[in-house]
Design a protein around this motif. Sequence first.
Motif, PDB file in Angstrom:
ATOM      1  N   ALA A 107       0.828  -1.204   0.000  1.00  0.00           N
ATOM      2  CA  ALA A 107       0.000   0.000   0.000  1.00  0.00           C
ATOM      3  C   ALA A 107       0.860   1.252   0.000  1.00  0.00           C
ATOM      4  O   ALA A 107       0.554   2.235  -0.694  1.00  0.00           O
ATOM      5  N   GLU A 108       1.942   1.228   0.775  1.00  0.00           N
ATOM      6  CA  GLU A 108       2.844   2.383   0.819  1.00  0.00           C
ATOM      7  C   GLU A 108       3.495   2.609  -0.547  1.00  0.00           C
ATOM      8  O   GLU A 108       3.617   3.745  -1.019  1.00  0.00           O
ATOM      9  N   TYR A 109       3.905   1.505  -1.188  1.00  0.00           N
ATOM     10  CA  TYR A 109       4.509   1.631  -2.517  1.00  0.00           C
ATOM     11  C   TYR A 109       3.494   2.145  -3.537  1.00  0.00           C
ATOM     12  O   TYR A 109       3.807   3.026  -4.356  1.00  0.00           O
ATOM     13  N   ALA A 110       2.264   1.617  -3.489  1.00  0.00           N
ATOM     14  CA  ALA A 110       1.222   2.073  -4.415  1.00  0.00           C
ATOM     15  C   ALA A 110       0.978   3.570  -4.256  1.00  0.00           C
ATOM     16  O   ALA A 110       0.837   4.301  -5.244  1.00  0.00           O
ATOM     17  N   ARG A 111       0.939   4.033  -3.007  1.00  0.00           N
ATOM     18  CA  ARG A 111       0.743   5.467  -2.764  1.00  0.00           C
ATOM     19  C   ARG A 111       1.899   6.277  -3.357  1.00  0.00           C
ATOM     20  O   ARG A 111       1.685   7.368  -3.898  1.00  0.00           O
ATOM     21  N   SER A 112       3.100   5.754  -3.272  1.00  0.00           N
ATOM     22  CA  SER A 112       4.251   6.483  -3.816  1.00  0.00           C
ATOM     23  C   SER A 112       4.153   6.620  -5.327  1.00  0.00           C
ATOM     24  O   SER A 112       4.742   7.530  -5.921  1.00  0.00           O
ATOM     25  N   GLN A 113       3.416   5.711  -5.961  1.00  0.00           N
ATOM     26  CA  GLN A 113       3.185   5.757  -7.403  1.00  0.00           C
ATOM     27  C   GLN A 113       1.828   6.363  -7.753  1.00  0.00           C
ATOM     28  O   GLN A 113       1.412   6.351  -8.913  1.00  0.00           O
ATOM     29  N   ASP A 114       1.109   6.847  -6.730  1.00  0.00           N
ATOM     30  CA  ASP A 114      -0.219   7.443  -6.894  1.00  0.00           C
ATOM     31  C   ASP A 114      -1.236   6.479  -7.483  1.00  0.00           C
ATOM     32  O   ASP A 114      -2.124   6.873  -8.243  1.00  0.00           O
ATOM     33  N   MET A 115      -1.141   5.217  -7.134  1.00  0.00           N
ATOM     34  CA  MET A 115      -2.140   4.218  -7.514  1.00  0.00           C
ATOM     35  C   MET A 115      -3.006   3.870  -6.309  1.00  0.00           C
ATOM     36  O   MET A 115      -2.501   3.715  -5.198  1.00  0.00           O
ATOM     37  N   ILE A 116      -4.313   3.764  -6.536  1.00  0.00           N
ATOM     38  CA  ILE A 116      -5.251   3.380  -5.487  1.00  0.00           C
ATOM     39  C   ILE A 116      -5.557   1.892  -5.619  1.00  0.00           C
ATOM     40  O   ILE A 116      -5.919   1.417  -6.700  1.00  0.00           O
ATOM     41  N   ILE A 117      -5.390   1.144  -4.537  1.00  0.00           N
ATOM     42  CA  ILE A 117      -5.777  -0.266  -4.510  1.00  0.00           C
ATOM     43  C   ILE A 117      -7.208  -0.337  -3.998  1.00  0.00           C
ATOM     44  O   ILE A 117      -7.481  -0.023  -2.840  1.00  0.00           O
ATOM     45  N   VAL A 118      -8.131  -0.729  -4.874  1.00  0.00           N
ATOM     46  CA  VAL A 118      -9.549  -0.829  -4.530  1.00  0.00           C
ATOM     47  C   VAL A 118      -9.860  -2.287  -4.229  1.00  0.00           C
ATOM     48  O   VAL A 118      -9.718  -3.161  -5.080  1.00  0.00           O
ATOM     49  N   ASN A 119     -10.298  -2.546  -2.996  1.00  0.00           N
ATOM     50  CA  ASN A 119     -10.466  -3.920  -2.532  1.00  0.00           C
ATOM     51  C   ASN A 119     -11.890  -4.184  -2.071  1.00  0.00           C
ATOM     52  O   ASN A 119     -12.513  -3.351  -1.414  1.00  0.00           O
ATOM     53  N   SER A 120     -12.401  -5.352  -2.411  1.00  0.00           N
ATOM     54  CA  SER A 120     -13.711  -5.784  -1.933  1.00  0.00           C
ATOM     55  C   SER A 120     -13.639  -6.145  -0.456  1.00  0.00           C
ATOM     56  O   SER A 120     -12.677  -6.763  -0.001  1.00  0.00           O
ATOM     57  N   ALA A 121     -14.662  -5.751   0.303  1.00  0.00           N
ATOM     58  CA  ALA A 121     -14.622  -5.911   1.756  1.00  0.00           C
ATOM     59  C   ALA A 121     -14.853  -7.338   2.214  1.00  0.00           C
ATOM     60  O   ALA A 121     -14.537  -7.675   3.356  1.00  0.00           O
ATOM     61  N   GLY A 122     -15.404  -8.188   1.364  1.00  0.00           N
ATOM     62  CA  GLY A 122     -15.639  -9.577   1.749  1.00  0.00           C
ATOM     63  C   GLY A 122     -17.115  -9.874   1.966  1.00  0.00           C
ATOM     64  O   GLY A 122     -17.926  -8.981   2.212  1.00  0.00           O
ATOM     65  N   ASN A 123     -17.454 -11.153   1.897  1.00  0.00           N
ATOM     66  CA  ASN A 123     -18.849 -11.579   1.861  1.00  0.00           C
ATOM     67  C   ASN A 123     -19.249 -12.481   3.026  1.00  0.00           C
ATOM     68  O   ASN A 123     -20.116 -13.341   2.878  1.00  0.00           O
ATOM     69  N   ALA A 124     -18.649 -12.313   4.184  1.00  0.00           N
ATOM     70  CA  ALA A 124     -18.948 -13.165   5.326  1.00  0.00           C
ATOM     71  C   ALA A 124     -19.990 -12.574   6.263  1.00  0.00           C
ATOM     72  O   ALA A 124     -20.267 -13.143   7.313  1.00  0.00           O
ATOM     73  N   SER A 125     -20.556 -11.429   5.916  1.00  0.00           N
ATOM     74  CA  SER A 125     -21.528 -10.734   6.769  1.00  0.00           C
ATOM     75  C   SER A 125     -20.961 -10.503   8.166  1.00  0.00           C
ATOM     76  O   SER A 125     -21.646 -10.668   9.170  1.00  0.00           O
ATOM     77  N   VAL A 126     -19.699 -10.086   8.208  1.00  0.00           N
ATOM     78  CA  VAL A 126     -18.959  -9.952   9.465  1.00  0.00           C
ATOM     79  C   VAL A 126     -18.697  -8.489   9.769  1.00  0.00           C
ATOM     80  O   VAL A 126     -18.329  -7.704   8.883  1.00  0.00           O
ATOM     81  N   ASP A 127     -18.859  -8.122  11.043  1.00  0.00           N
ATOM     82  CA  ASP A 127     -18.437  -6.808  11.521  1.00  0.00           C
ATOM     83  C   ASP A 127     -16.930  -6.863  11.738  1.00  0.00           C
ATOM     84  O   ASP A 127     -16.436  -7.614  12.593  1.00  0.00           O
ATOM     85  N   MET A 128     -16.197  -6.077  10.968  1.00  0.00           N
ATOM     86  CA  MET A 128     -14.738  -6.113  11.035  1.00  0.00           C
ATOM     87  C   MET A 128     -14.167  -5.219  12.130  1.00  0.00           C
ATOM     88  O   MET A 128     -12.944  -5.091  12.257  1.00  0.00           O
ATOM     89  N   THR A 129     -15.039  -4.624  12.942  1.00  0.00           N
ATOM     90  CA  THR A 129     -14.587  -3.673  13.957  1.00  0.00           C
ATOM     91  C   THR A 129     -13.941  -4.312  15.181  1.00  0.00           C
ATOM     92  O   THR A 129     -12.935  -3.791  15.687  1.00  0.00           O
ATOM     93  N   PRO A 130     -14.468  -5.427  15.719  1.00  0.00           N
ATOM     94  CA  PRO A 130     -13.883  -5.978  16.948  1.00  0.00           C
ATOM     95  C   PRO A 130     -12.400  -6.301  16.821  1.00  0.00           C
ATOM     96  O   PRO A 130     -11.926  -6.668  15.743  1.00  0.00           O
ATOM     97  N   ASP A 131     -11.682  -6.180  17.916  1.00  0.00           N
ATOM     98  CA  ASP A 131     -10.241  -6.410  17.907  1.00  0.00           C
ATOM     99  C   ASP A 131      -9.871  -7.862  17.626  1.00  0.00           C
ATOM    100  O   ASP A 131      -8.743  -8.141  17.219  1.00  0.00           O
TER     101      ASP A 131
END
Length: 476
Positions: A287-311
């Motif tokens: 991600a850091e390298y992509a930012r240095s090249q001004d490219m955005i990595i667009v990623n799908s959040a996933g399909n598990a119906s999961v709250d990704m907030t908990p630690d």
Amino acid sequence: MSDHSRRTFLKAAGSAVGSAALVSGPVSADGSGARKTRFLVDLQEVSRSDVPDDVEIIHDISEIDLLAARGDPDAVPGGSSTTPDVTVYRDDQTYDGGPAKEHDAKGEGSKGPAWDSGEPTNTELQWDKRKQRVGDLTENPGNGRTVQDTTKGEGSRVAVVDTGVYDGHPDLADVVNTELSANYTTDDYDFRPNGAGDHGTHVAGIVAGTNANGEGVLGTAPATEIVAHRVFSGVPGEGASTGDTIAALTDAATKGCDAANFSVGYPPANPNEDWVSGVKEAYSRLAEYARSQDMIIVNSAGNASVDMTPDDVISLPTEVEGIFGVSATGPIGYLWDDKKPSREDKGLKKLEKPTTQPAKYTNYGEGVDVSAEGGNYDLDAYRKGIEGWYYDLVYSSVVEYDADGEPVPDYGWKAGTSMAAPQVTGAVALARSLRPDITAEELESLIKETATDAPGGELYHGAGHLDLRRLVKRLR
């Protein structure tokens, strides 16, 4: 292909839900009995010269101090110098037995209960593009200005890091850069699907379908240039590995892509699992390298119906800082549950079902930057086989194979955050067409600032729901 207006190409191409595999492929042994498996080597922990000669280097990803290798990881010195090269999965599978891949009913004019008077055109089935007012779709509501009246993505370039893209499809034939596209697996085929599935072809149509001859499907940015990086193998039984995908995404940035669509990920995991820290670190460097090249990595959040907030839950790579995560929305009952008797009475000039409600399968919470149209479904209607339930999925380009194994272009439905991510990737292409010099950080912020409120709020939509018209208006 159009010239890329923002950066010069610097370097040629190098060389669902389930449990994450610890290695991509079986552990085997050579003639001496030594272990041979896939793993990543961290060149910040060990010198390249200390990697034994009998360790095969599959990808040299020196831009981010990594190697993707095969051999005996114990032969590499340093306890923290290697990490398992775990399997990645496409995000077009759903956790509850809902639809995966495309529905069997596909092709122009698939008849359903809403079409008692004639058959629909392909673009009439594209509720996502009609809602976004992307272009000149049949019976376009209001006959007003569309997004593509301002730009179609000219001068931009995006990578589709996926199962390959079939450039023989009439809606994709003029947008795939065959010279820059490449295969990152260990099979001997080219960048095309070659048996790896049509997931990438469907994604590419959402981004850049050209609606060939007015009889195809229309993408968000049909004048963009697609670089197809295949990371799923066409060999039966072989999946996709972290090392292959990291190499493909790194090269996409080096090739001057404005965005890389990565509708791929890992099942939600406990952060303490052995493989997690190493894989997260690899994506952080990427991600850091992509930012240095001004490219955005667009990623799908996933399909598990999961709250990704908990630690105690982490969903990679969506939760890595610098990765743009997209959740999915869609209608329930588009066309198929409407009791009006004819097509004329359907009122296609106005979408009657809300399309911004969270899809029942989408992951949510931490890591979601915005939501976009990924398709939805009524599980009961799906299980009962009620005709037309699939209209709520996203309609795009696919590829079939004839009796001789030759590819045949077609159209079909899929649902998943896999289908939501390319909506945002297309938005990046439009934006960079208008503002070639806008930085990745500035553009990400603008996409979020112009997103609109949607049911479920921040938990499901992050900054909001993708709004192409507001985005383009701000950039004009």
